[in-house]
Design a protein around this motif. Structure first.
Motif, PDB file in Angstrom:
ATOM      1  N   THR A  47       9.982 -52.880 -47.133  1.00  0.00           N
ATOM      2  CA  THR A  47       8.730 -53.312 -47.433  1.00  0.00           C
ATOM      3  C   THR A  47       8.463 -53.900 -48.503  1.00  0.00           C
ATOM      4  O   THR A  47       8.044 -53.477 -49.650  1.00  0.00           O
ATOM      5  CB  THR A  47       7.687 -52.239 -47.078  1.00  0.00           C
ATOM      6  OG1 THR A  47       8.074 -51.197 -47.968  1.00  0.00           O
ATOM      7  CG2 THR A  47       7.820 -51.710 -45.556  1.00  0.00           C
ATOM      8  N   ASP A 149       7.599 -55.656 -37.707  1.00  0.00           N
ATOM      9  CA  ASP A 149       7.922 -54.546 -38.504  1.00  0.00           C
ATOM     10  C   ASP A 149       8.337 -53.481 -38.089  1.00  0.00           C
ATOM     11  O   ASP A 149       9.413 -52.714 -38.244  1.00  0.00           O
ATOM     12  CB  ASP A 149       6.853 -54.282 -39.301  1.00  0.00           C
ATOM     13  CG  ASP A 149       6.617 -55.472 -40.532  1.00  0.00           C
ATOM     14  OD1 ASP A 149       7.698 -56.100 -40.836  1.00  0.00           O
ATOM     15  OD2 ASP A 149       5.748 -55.492 -41.132  1.00  0.00           O
ATOM     16  N   ILE A 152      12.074 -53.986 -36.522  1.00  0.00           N
ATOM     17  CA  ILE A 152      12.900 -53.697 -37.606  1.00  0.00           C
ATOM     18  C   ILE A 152      13.230 -52.255 -37.974  1.00  0.00           C
ATOM     19  O   ILE A 152      14.318 -51.703 -38.115  1.00  0.00           O
ATOM     20  CB  ILE A 152      12.635 -54.537 -38.788  1.00  0.00           C
ATOM     21  CG1 ILE A 152      12.597 -55.885 -38.546  1.00  0.00           C
ATOM     22  CG2 ILE A 152      13.412 -54.417 -39.965  1.00  0.00           C
ATOM     23  CD1 ILE A 152      11.671 -56.876 -39.630  1.00  0.00           C
ATOM     24  N   ARG A 159      16.152 -57.332 -39.962  1.00  0.00           N
ATOM     25  CA  ARG A 159      15.559 -57.910 -41.075  1.00  0.00           C
ATOM     26  C   ARG A 159      16.312 -59.005 -41.607  1.00  0.00           C
ATOM     27  O   ARG A 159      17.629 -58.842 -41.838  1.00  0.00           O
ATOM     28  CB  ARG A 159      14.984 -56.829 -42.302  1.00  0.00           C
ATOM     29  CG  ARG A 159      14.557 -57.569 -43.617  1.00  0.00           C
ATOM     30  CD  ARG A 159      14.424 -56.466 -44.606  1.00  0.00           C
ATOM     31  NE  ARG A 159      14.766 -57.135 -46.066  1.00  0.00           N
ATOM     32  CZ  ARG A 159      13.557 -57.459 -46.958  1.00  0.00           C
ATOM     33  NH1 ARG A 159      12.356 -56.954 -46.234  1.00  0.00           N
ATOM     34  NH2 ARG A 159      13.675 -57.834 -48.134  1.00  0.00           N
ATOM     35  N   ASN A 161      16.058 -61.336 -44.099  1.00  0.00           N
ATOM     36  CA  ASN A 161      15.739 -61.893 -45.391  1.00  0.00           C
ATOM     37  C   ASN A 161      17.060 -62.122 -46.340  1.00  0.00           C
ATOM     38  O   ASN A 161      17.395 -63.374 -46.681  1.00  0.00           O
ATOM     39  CB  ASN A 161      14.878 -61.012 -46.378  1.00  0.00           C
ATOM     40  CG  ASN A 161      13.633 -60.652 -45.844  1.00  0.00           C
ATOM     41  OD1 ASN A 161      13.269 -60.234 -44.671  1.00  0.00           O
ATOM     42  ND2 ASN A 161      12.419 -60.964 -46.485  1.00  0.00           N
ATOM     43  N   ASN A 191       9.130 -58.970 -44.423  1.00  0.00           N
ATOM     44  CA  ASN A 191      10.275 -59.156 -43.776  1.00  0.00           C
ATOM     45  C   ASN A 191      10.101 -60.563 -42.764  1.00  0.00           C
ATOM     46  O   ASN A 191       9.339 -61.086 -42.355  1.00  0.00           O
ATOM     47  CB  ASN A 191      10.239 -58.085 -42.347  1.00  0.00           C
ATOM     48  CG  ASN A 191      10.437 -56.571 -42.919  1.00  0.00           C
ATOM     49  OD1 ASN A 191      11.449 -56.370 -43.881  1.00  0.00           O
ATOM     50  ND2 ASN A 191       9.697 -55.533 -42.368  1.00  0.00           N
TER      51      ASN A 191
END
Length: 553
Positions: A47, A149, A152, A159, A161, A191
């Motif tokens: 987060t 979220d 995930i 996720r 990223n 995310n």
């Protein structure tokens, strides 16, 4: 509560077992060795606010082929009438054949039966038996319980990223090229849940709405309907004079997709917002008015008597290209294909605006699109090589990958115009096989999901009634009540899912009963009270918190 936690633990354990056994992607033997993602790339529950990585000077070149040994990607994606008519699966499309030739990656699509995508999706998620990629089409209504979220956190999807930051420079550059794109593409927890169909030239106008048979209106001396009373009179004439079997087609929930019919009553099927305050449709007076109207229309034979059993996202052309119905919903790119299939030589469609209660009223509910698009490809925890899959997906956001996805093949499906921009050839609009524009997109290009979505490409070559539809569907309607793409935290999503699972099951059941007449409308207040007793106020609070955070992004 303990039972649900136990089930979640079992599903996570099964997923881990499948990852170790490699049972989901057994065909990926001899794959190109790639760097193993760091725990943060496939970890859960992170987060953090999305950072803004520097793209200046970064190498956005994708070296082809991406792999030098056999590699297969499995993708779960809803089926459609267009796919069925042109090929067995999307794997057979000329686009994916060419994509495989360029990248070395083979694609295997898994299509649920038409009209059963929601049930198939829920069963897939519960089983823990995932493909590498799942296509999420938001208008279809299916979603991971608790949102992205939560999915995930529970290890269902990855996720992305860090994977995107390292291995998808072209996608990353686009995500951060526009504040609105960035705002819509990440969750509140920071995310990045997938590869979106990015409308980099601005959000697409409405691509779906209500249409009626213009030739029938002319025969009957009627104008295009503007109010619900106009609709009632028109449908009566379609039934009594034109002898239409189903004067109006209605989606199986009683609410047509994309909020395109109920807006005149100031409500949507579920949640919406007015001036930043979240509301839930069934609790509002307009909801009862809308259901009461549909019940009357159904009783009088003005609505398809079997609507509740037909779960196609778009009504079958067996109805819409025939004289069995005179009013339905479709996409503006469907007009040409329907006319080509129609046996009636006078067949002619016209788009009509969302009905209002009173002539001249402004309406605030319609299809409202985002720059991040309505189609998202998520990578699941069952994917054995997310690095290679990320590189493969990034190719769609390169210049040459974008041209292939958007326009297909130079010399056959497109040519470059005097301004250097690609334009479709007549082969796309007037193909020898009589396929619709959407069917041609599916066969020779890419229609949404993990790409740059050039919605403006669709207007060139379309008939005037298709082009006009976009403006008509926005007439006197700003869509201001539609919620933006809000997200909840994992904890909020879990709580929300527990509340809304039972409420939505009950709501859907009762709405159909009211419309079909098997439940008297005199029991509507009891219906509302029951929903209130199921903790709907808390669900509204959770939606409100998510909306407030989105507005502050």
């Amino acid at each position: 509560m303990k039972r649900k936690s136990f089930i979640s633990a079992i599903l996570v354990l099964l997923t881990i077992i499948m990852l170790l056994a490699g049972c989901n992607n057994a065909a990926n033997t001899g794959k190109t060795t790639a760097a193993t993602p760091t725990p943060s790339a496939t970890g859960t529950g992170q987060t953090s606010e999305p950072s803004t990585p520097s793209t200046s000077g970064s190498d956005t070149t994708v070296k082809l082929p991406i792999v030098d040994k056999p590699f297969k990607v499995t993708i779960w994606a809803p089926n459609g009438e267009g796919i069925q008519k042109t090929m067995k699966t999307l794997s057979d499309s000329e686009y994916y054949k060419e994509l495989e030739r360029r990248t070395g990656v083979t694609v295997e699509f898994i299509h649920p039966p038409i009209g059963q995508q929601n049930d198939s999706f829920n069963l897939m998620v519960a089983s823990g038996n995932y493909p590498d990629i799942i296509e999420i089409i938001h208008p279809y209504g299916y979603m991971f319980p608790g949102g992205y979220d939560k999915a995930i956190e529970e290890g269902i999807i990855l996720r992305l990223n860090e994977l995107v930051d390292q291995y998808a420079p072209n996608y990353k550059k686009l995500l951060y090229s526009n504040d609105q794109l960035r705002k819509e593409s990440f969750t509140d927890s920071g995310n990045l849940p997938g590869f979106w169909s990015l409308s980099v030239n601005g959000a697409q106008p409405p691509w779906m709405g209500m249409v009626v048979r213009k030739d029938w209106l002319d025969d009957l001396g009627l104008k295009e309907p503007e109010t619900y009373d106009d609709w009632y009179n028109m449908l009566k004439a379609f039934k009594d004079v034109k002898k239409a079997e189903a004067p109006m087609m209605l989606y199986f929930t009683g609410f047509n997709p994309m909020n395109i019919f109920e807006g005149g009553y100031g409500i949507t099927e579920t949640f919406f917002q007015v001036d930043g305050k979240v509301k839930y449709g069934p609790l509002e007076p307009g909801y009862k008015e809308y259901i009461t109207m549909l019940s009357k229309w159904y009783e009088e034979g003005l609505i398809d008597k079997d609507f509740a059993t037909k779960q196609d996202f778009i009504p079958s052309s067996d109805y819409t290209a025939s004289n069995r119905t005179g009013a339905f919903y479709c996409q503006y790119i469907d007009f040409t294909g329907l006319k080509a299939k129609a046996a009636d030589p006078n067949y002619n469609l016209v788009a009509v605006p969302t009905p209002a209660k009173n002539a001249g009223d402004s309406v605030h509910v319609r299809q409202l699109n985002t720059m991040s698009g309505s189609v998202n490809w998520v990578v699941t925890s069952a994917c054995k090589d997310p690095v290679t899959v990320t590189k493969w997906l990034d190719y769609n956001y390169t210049e040459e990958g974008d041209i292939l996805a958007a326009y297909g093949f130079e010399g056959k499906t497109f040519e470059y115009g005097p301004d250097g921009k690609p334009v479709f050839t007549p082969f796309i609009y007037n193909n020898p096989d009589g396929y619709s524009l959407q069917e041609m997109y599916l066969k020779y290009a890419k229609l949404g999901g993990a790409c740059i979505y050039h919605w403006e490409r669709e207007f060139a070559g379309l008939p005037q009634n298709s082009v006009d539809a976009v403006q008509i569907w926005q007439k006197n309607n700003d869509g201001a009540y539609i919620l933006p793409p809000i997200t909840m935290t994992a904890d909020e999503g879990a709580e929300y899912s527990r509340i809304m699972s039972d409420i939505e099951t009950y709501r859907k059941e009762m709405v159909l009963k009211f419309i079909l007449g098997t439940e008297p409308l005199s029991n509507y207040d009891s219906f509302v009270n029951q929903i209130k007793s199921m903790n709907i106020d808390r669900a509204i609070e959770l939606q409100q918190a998510a909306l407030d955070r989105f507005n502050q992004r």
